[in-house]
Enzyme design. Sequence first.
Site, PDB file in Angstrom:
ATOM      1  N   MET A  93      18.524  16.897   8.223  1.00 32.34           N
ATOM      2  CA  MET A  93      17.469  17.427   8.883  1.00 32.34           C
ATOM      3  C   MET A  93      16.091  17.266   8.220  1.00 32.34           C
ATOM      4  O   MET A  93      15.217  18.083   8.122  1.00 32.34           O
ATOM      5  CB  MET A  93      17.760  18.803   9.303  1.00 32.34           C
ATOM      6  CG  MET A  93      18.886  18.876  10.141  1.00 32.34           C
ATOM      7  SD  MET A  93      18.856  18.058  11.814  1.00 32.34           S
ATOM      8  CE  MET A  93      17.869  18.895  12.581  1.00 32.34           C
ATOM      9  N   ARG A  94      16.011  16.330   7.223  1.00 34.73           N
ATOM     10  CA  ARG A  94      14.662  16.183   6.537  1.00 34.73           C
ATOM     11  C   ARG A  94      14.216  14.585   6.803  1.00 34.73           C
ATOM     12  O   ARG A  94      14.955  13.773   6.707  1.00 34.73           O
ATOM     13  CB  ARG A  94      14.992  16.331   4.870  1.00 34.73           C
ATOM     14  CG  ARG A  94      15.736  17.405   4.479  1.00 34.73           C
ATOM     15  CD  ARG A  94      15.018  18.712   4.762  1.00 34.73           C
ATOM     16  NE  ARG A  94      13.734  18.742   4.045  1.00 34.73           N
ATOM     17  CZ  ARG A  94      12.804  19.871   4.139  1.00 34.73           C
ATOM     18  NH1 ARG A  94      13.012  20.376   5.223  1.00 34.73           N
ATOM     19  NH2 ARG A  94      11.503  19.712   3.669  1.00 34.73           N
ATOM     20  N   LEU A  96      12.619  11.374   5.258  1.00 32.41           N
ATOM     21  CA  LEU A  96      12.354  10.728   3.859  1.00 32.41           C
ATOM     22  C   LEU A  96      11.370   9.829   3.575  1.00 32.41           C
ATOM     23  O   LEU A  96      10.749   9.217   4.742  1.00 32.41           O
ATOM     24  CB  LEU A  96      13.695  10.069   3.537  1.00 32.41           C
ATOM     25  CG  LEU A  96      15.014  10.843   3.753  1.00 32.41           C
ATOM     26  CD1 LEU A  96      16.340   9.978   3.670  1.00 32.41           C
ATOM     27  CD2 LEU A  96      15.138  11.663   2.296  1.00 32.41           C
ATOM     28  N   HIS A 112      21.190   8.848  15.954  1.00 30.61           N
ATOM     29  CA  HIS A 112      20.261  10.028  16.651  1.00 30.61           C
ATOM     30  C   HIS A 112      20.658  10.007  18.180  1.00 30.61           C
ATOM     31  O   HIS A 112      20.935   8.961  18.830  1.00 30.61           O
ATOM     32  CB  HIS A 112      18.529   9.542  16.777  1.00 30.61           C
ATOM     33  CG  HIS A 112      17.746  10.298  17.498  1.00 30.61           C
ATOM     34  ND1 HIS A 112      17.353  11.598  16.845  1.00 30.61           N
ATOM     35  CD2 HIS A 112      17.207  10.350  18.569  1.00 30.61           C
ATOM     36  CE1 HIS A 112      16.574  12.136  17.778  1.00 30.61           C
ATOM     37  NE2 HIS A 112      16.507  11.305  18.978  1.00 30.61           N
ATOM     38  N   ASP A 148      12.553   9.380  13.342  1.00 32.36           N
ATOM     39  CA  ASP A 148      13.411   8.497  14.429  1.00 32.36           C
ATOM     40  C   ASP A 148      12.572   6.986  14.843  1.00 32.36           C
ATOM     41  O   ASP A 148      12.931   6.701  16.022  1.00 32.36           O
ATOM     42  CB  ASP A 148      13.949   9.281  15.414  1.00 32.36           C
ATOM     43  CG  ASP A 148      14.696  10.631  14.934  1.00 32.36           C
ATOM     44  OD1 ASP A 148      15.537  10.548  14.074  1.00 32.36           O
ATOM     45  OD2 ASP A 148      14.397  11.785  15.544  1.00 32.36           O
ATOM     46  N   GLU A 177      28.638   8.580  19.555  1.00 30.40           N
ATOM     47  CA  GLU A 177      27.960   8.514  18.070  1.00 30.40           C
ATOM     48  C   GLU A 177      29.134   8.252  17.215  1.00 30.40           C
ATOM     49  O   GLU A 177      29.275   7.578  16.348  1.00 30.40           O
ATOM     50  CB  GLU A 177      27.263   9.806  17.720  1.00 30.40           C
ATOM     51  CG  GLU A 177      26.288  10.451  18.532  1.00 30.40           C
ATOM     52  CD  GLU A 177      25.510  11.553  17.918  1.00 30.40           C
ATOM     53  OE1 GLU A 177      25.397  11.615  16.887  1.00 30.40           O
ATOM     54  OE2 GLU A 177      25.154  12.326  18.704  1.00 30.40           O
TER      55      GLU A 177
END
Length: 220
Positions: A93-94, A96, A112, A148, A177
């Site tokens: 959840m970061r 980059l 995603h 994303d 996924e």
Amino acid sequence: MSGRVKLGVLVSGGGSNLQALLDACARPDFPAEVALVVCNVPTAFALQRAREAGVETRVLDHKGQASRADFERALGDALVAAGVEWVCLAGFMRLLGADFLDRFPGRVLNIHPSLLPAFPGLHAQRQALDQGVKVAGCTVHFVDAGMDTGPIIAQAAVPVLPGDDEAALSARILAEEHRLYPLVVRLAVTGGVRLEAGRVVTSLGPAVGGLSLRNPGEPG
Ligand code: GRF
């Protein structure tokens, strides 16, 4: 098994996609292995999954770092020290930045839970339900510095059914996924898909395993 491509998997939460990758890597014919799992949330269940699989873990809490740059430098250093060649974001959840991404050029993947470019960011499944779409799904893409936004490699679609709530739709997407991510990792680490001048190039023909991997402009 030696000679397999070393993956670093970045996680923040439950780690079901990490589990799918660990399970894939447990198969003798899979061309990659998870060399390191890095988690920025000390209590995340994903860490337990990694430990149970006997994989090295590192907790790197971004809150303990003076700056985002420091966090990303430490993250990159840990991955490089473990010999990581490809980086897989799995519920990490970061965002980059370029300094990190430049250390693994064209070798950072993310999954995603939407058919990007629709519904980037948080609560993609809720966004899909709020918009009333009839088809949802998931996307594996190369990571760039945006949210994303990187070049799309593969997608899997699921129907949105009457009466779906966020949990039901999320579960249906998650099953895809877990199927899609290991497949794309296999393709990526063996050169079947790669990033060239910002575009995804495939060398496997138009469709693999029911997934459309056709490049825009290529005949179907
Ligand atoms: C998944 O839906 C993934 O697509 C998104 O975050 C969720 C992580 O789930 N990026 P898990 O931690 O892999 O179970």
